[in-house]
Write an enzyme that holds these catalytic residues in place. Sequence first.
Site, PDB file in Angstrom:
ATOM      1  N   ASP A 133      78.504 -65.242  25.096  1.00 48.17           N
ATOM      2  CA  ASP A 133      77.722 -64.272  24.325  1.00 48.17           C
ATOM      3  C   ASP A 133      78.447 -62.937  24.186  1.00 48.17           C
ATOM      4  O   ASP A 133      78.383 -62.282  23.139  1.00 48.17           O
ATOM      5  CB  ASP A 133      76.361 -64.039  24.989  1.00 48.17           C
ATOM      6  CG  ASP A 133      75.370 -65.149  24.698  1.00 48.17           C
ATOM      7  OD1 ASP A 133      75.659 -65.987  23.823  1.00 48.17           O
ATOM      8  OD2 ASP A 133      74.302 -65.178  25.340  1.00 48.17           O
ATOM      9  N   SER A 157      72.811 -75.462  34.760  1.00 48.37           N
ATOM     10  CA  SER A 157      72.038 -74.372  35.341  1.00 48.37           C
ATOM     11  C   SER A 157      72.891 -73.137  35.619  1.00 48.37           C
ATOM     12  O   SER A 157      73.238 -72.401  34.698  1.00 48.37           O
ATOM     13  CB  SER A 157      71.319 -74.876  36.588  1.00 48.37           C
ATOM     14  OG  SER A 157      70.126 -74.177  36.788  1.00 48.37           O
ATOM     15  N   LYS A 159      69.890 -77.260  31.371  1.00 52.00           N
ATOM     16  CA  LYS A 159      68.810 -76.894  32.296  1.00 52.00           C
ATOM     17  C   LYS A 159      68.705 -75.382  32.356  1.00 52.00           C
ATOM     18  O   LYS A 159      69.619 -74.701  32.814  1.00 52.00           O
ATOM     19  CB  LYS A 159      69.074 -77.448  33.688  1.00 52.00           C
ATOM     20  CG  LYS A 159      68.009 -77.021  34.701  1.00 52.00           C
ATOM     21  CD  LYS A 159      68.332 -77.534  36.082  1.00 52.00           C
ATOM     22  CE  LYS A 159      67.306 -77.044  37.101  1.00 52.00           C
ATOM     23  NZ  LYS A 159      67.444 -75.601  37.366  1.00 52.00           N
TER      24      LYS A 159
END
Length: 531
Positions: free
Chosen positions: A369, A358, A383
């Site tokens: 990214d 999470s 999650k």
Amino acid sequence: MEFSLKKAFASTMAAVVLSTTGCATMDTNSNTEPLKLTTNSLSAGETKKITDQQEAELLDILSKASDATNAKIRYNKYFLKDTIQDIKANYVQDKTDEELNSLALAGARKLVKDNSSYTIAQFVEATLDGILTKLDPHSDYLTPDETANMFARNEGNIVGIGVKLDYDENRKLLIIEDLSSPDSPAAQAGLKKGDLISHINGNSMYGKTSEDVIKLIKGEKGTKINITIDRPGSRTPLEFEITRAKIEMNPVTYKALGDIGYVRLHIFNERASGKVQEAVQELQKSIDNIKGYILDLRRNPGGLLNEAINVTDRFLEEGDIVSSGKSPESVSAPTKAKAGDITHGAPIVILVDGGSASASEIVAEALQDHKRAIIIGNQTYGKSSVQTVRPLPVRLDGIKFTTEYYFTASGDTLQNRGVIPDIATGFYGTLSDGRFNHSEGKYGNALPKPDPSAPANITRSFCDSSGTVIDLDKIDDTLLLKSRKTGKTEADMQIFCAIEHLKGQENYTRTRDLTPDIKIERYRTPEFNNS
């Protein structure tokens, strides 16, 4: 005039937003199944008839509570109705009144079946628990104690003995993975990392869930608890009497590993981002010509969504961090980083594993990214959902339910996938401990990925520990772990892989094809003798 609790709900809307695996459990063996409904083909009148029948049965069960009075029945009738409407309006997936009433009825019927008498409080818990635990693995009804503990945990303060627990290799007993500090009640009493908790107050903990054990360990400040320990190397069990105390949960530990700064983030509570920044600043003072940083997110289950954003922001100068919404089509504007990378652009390696979930995944994926960090370790939990905690009006309990998915800087979601490391280790920490493979997908009621067409990343490299020689007596304790299989101290090879990457000493060789078009690279860490 019809009685309503909408104003009372409005006063509790300043709810906590969580991005964590949580502690929800689900009774998958219950024989009480919710009513199967196929209302799509029914007329509005037929649908209302079903709803009225469900509400009438719920009211009948409520009215038979042992402490029922006309006033209590009337209040809790509308309380339950308004709570169900709150869940319906804000849950991440569309749910009908009939579906939610059916789940509430299943919980109420089980209560009646299992008890000769019950209170209104038990009725409310049974109905709300019946709804929430069937929705997804992270939605749950919270008792007053659980609600208070959740807020205390997010604030960084709990009452307990100061231990961090994990399952043993067979997942039958809980092992003390770490101590909160040398001054914790557990440490002062003599408990050690690697101890297995076999009994609490004389009762066996074999096969108990982590939630069961944690509930027994927690209690009022100043009260005592008796813990029986099985310790590797000891022929007989060890008995300890420990006095509970207020534990300040420091979310961060850090250390200089030569010319590399090591920061371990344990949980995303309210202090997380501030403590990460403090750790980096202290490491900058103590290390000349720092080569880079290791941010260790292994076994970090998540926590507060805002703190995941704040931690990520500390390592970026610009760019999107995360956005949220019920679907890719309804995503909010992404949260953007502000200028001010606290490492001044230094290289970063993030360590992850199946216990990184999470909020941990938000940080790892965002920095991956933006090509700001290299991810080393194992595929993470997967999650990608956000929970909201609502303290219930008048009462001291609460509800926690999933309200959104979060989406990464690239627009993808990690639900049921997780972060794919740039360099996979294929093992968890030690040379012989490859047993840690938690994942969201293991739950039968896990939420689906909202955009199943989104592409998955491919691991680029593999860190191979075979043939590595390490003198365990000459390396920092941070680089050591105790194997749950052998009981022996072994090297934390994931940290060694991170160190070698930051030092630029990898030796890459091309290996087998994963697909006709995608290759994987493998490198072998060089021998270590700390000479």
